[in-house]
Design an enzyme around this catalytic site. Sequence first.
Site, PDB file in Angstrom:
ATOM      1  N   HIS A  24     -54.370 -25.240  26.057  1.00  0.00           N
ATOM      2  CA  HIS A  24     -54.467 -25.241  27.696  1.00  0.00           C
ATOM      3  C   HIS A  24     -54.229 -24.379  28.118  1.00  0.00           C
ATOM      4  O   HIS A  24     -54.708 -24.314  29.643  1.00  0.00           O
ATOM      5  CB  HIS A  24     -54.293 -26.870  27.685  1.00  0.00           C
ATOM      6  CG  HIS A  24     -55.134 -27.825  27.067  1.00  0.00           C
ATOM      7  ND1 HIS A  24     -55.258 -29.088  26.848  1.00  0.00           N
ATOM      8  CD2 HIS A  24     -56.958 -27.711  26.776  1.00  0.00           C
ATOM      9  CE1 HIS A  24     -56.351 -29.650  25.478  1.00  0.00           C
ATOM     10  NE2 HIS A  24     -56.764 -28.931  26.429  1.00  0.00           N
TER      11      HIS A  24
ATOM     12  N   ASP B 106     -56.688 -28.655  34.585  1.00  0.00           N
ATOM     13  CA  ASP B 106     -57.830 -29.063  33.945  1.00  0.00           C
ATOM     14  C   ASP B 106     -58.409 -30.359  32.737  1.00  0.00           C
ATOM     15  O   ASP B 106     -57.782 -31.536  32.828  1.00  0.00           O
ATOM     16  CB  ASP B 106     -57.368 -27.420  32.471  1.00  0.00           C
ATOM     17  CG  ASP B 106     -56.229 -28.248  31.333  1.00  0.00           C
ATOM     18  OD1 ASP B 106     -55.691 -29.463  32.321  1.00  0.00           O
ATOM     19  OD2 ASP B 106     -56.048 -27.748  30.677  1.00  0.00           O
TER      20      ASP B 106
END
Length: 454
Positions: A17, A114
């Site tokens: 991520h 995200d």
Amino acid sequence: MDSTLHVAIVSSPGMGHLIPVLVLGNRLATHHNIKITIFTITTNSSSPEIEFLKKFNEKITVEIIHVPSVDISHLIDSHTKLFTQLRILVREALPEIRSGIASMNHRLDALIVDIFGTQILPIAEEFNIPKYVFHPTNAWSLALFMYQQVLDQEIEGESDDVMDPMMDRSDQQYHEYLKLTMEYTCFDGILTNTWEDLESETTKALRSNEKLQSVSYCPIYPIGPLRRTVDINEHDEVIQWLNKQNQKSVLYVSFGSGGTLSSEQIIELAWGLELSQQKFIWVVRPPSHGGTDSAYLNSNGNDTRGTFDYLPEGFLTRTKDMGLVVPMWAQQVEILSHLSVGRFISHCGWNSTIESITSGIPMIAWPLHAEQKMNSTMLTEELGVAIRPRVLPTKKLVKREEIQEMVRILMDTKEAKSIRENVKKLKISAENALTKGGSSYNTLCEFVKNIRTS
Ligand code: UDP
């Protein structure tokens, strides 16, 4: 008044991520002159993310705010799945992010979160900030996310072989996943790490398919591939070894930032590599006794046992002129871009997939968890840039003979030739998408314009 736009991005825990979020932040900062603040959520003070940032800090053009690690041990038990843990980790970090936003001198023009950060919705609404999701993987999985609330109602029973969290409705992760997918549909737009040419049908469907539109009319921005730039350290032992090998001769083997294999599977893989008699670099982790994602939240931590005693006896000695065994973590982008590397056994995490395609490297698809099975199907059946074992590696042992055979197929067969051509075309299509006037370049400009005028 300062007219520079200010955008904050929240990155979920995990290198898979943090890396694309940093690339996105850097791209918005350098190409669009936007002030970027990135909140990184980590698991503990020696998290791999923090170590990674220390090494790369000088090249980062954005401000990083480390959200102090939160202890969630009282909220989980030994059965809590990774997906649920990640949701809880981000949830527990939200008060800290809220105070970070509240104390900013330069007001935020947009907030991007995200995948696990969608729980931030009430905070974005409280401060009245335009809010976007960064979906760090492909459009195909995004379409599934967007439609999940309908599938939840219409389909009874379990969905096998799709995305892990969808598979068991009695597990907490199914409910976390369902909530997450519903939160997705409440954002002002979704950025996704793919490009039009790679998934033209799906990106079109996301914009105009009636069923999808009935769930949410949310603008989709395919802005990928987001891949970090190569940063070669000529003193690195792996690079020095690669410098001595023939062009395209080396097979790279890695299962992402946290993928792990069982003891039996590690032994078969070691034998498969040895029998293939091809040069290799293998990033190894000690065997897992539970799931395939057990190292995910501690990916470049030490192999506490400090030995490779889980490899077959004598393996390291017999293969010392053939390959390199690297414990825990390697400089993947630098390795894949090296001229000596020609093939990749990959767990099909989306970042690894993109890094392989943009380096023109064919793959052996070895999916482990999350949406990787879908990715492996896409790579083999749709894009023709990979081959895969006959059995699903999470269900059955992939035997040494099959591994040896797959490595041979990717060497010099007719199939290998067509795979190499396909991946070369995709590499060019990725480059085109990012150059001035290309689809992802234009889409990112459009996104910035929309923030400016919102
Ligand atoms: N990575 C790396 N070295 C390693 C393992 C992983 O640099 O030894 C990087 C890899 O290049 C990619 C990211 O970590 O950028 C992993 O993301 P991916 O989506 O492939 O898989 P995940 O780790 O999220 O399952």
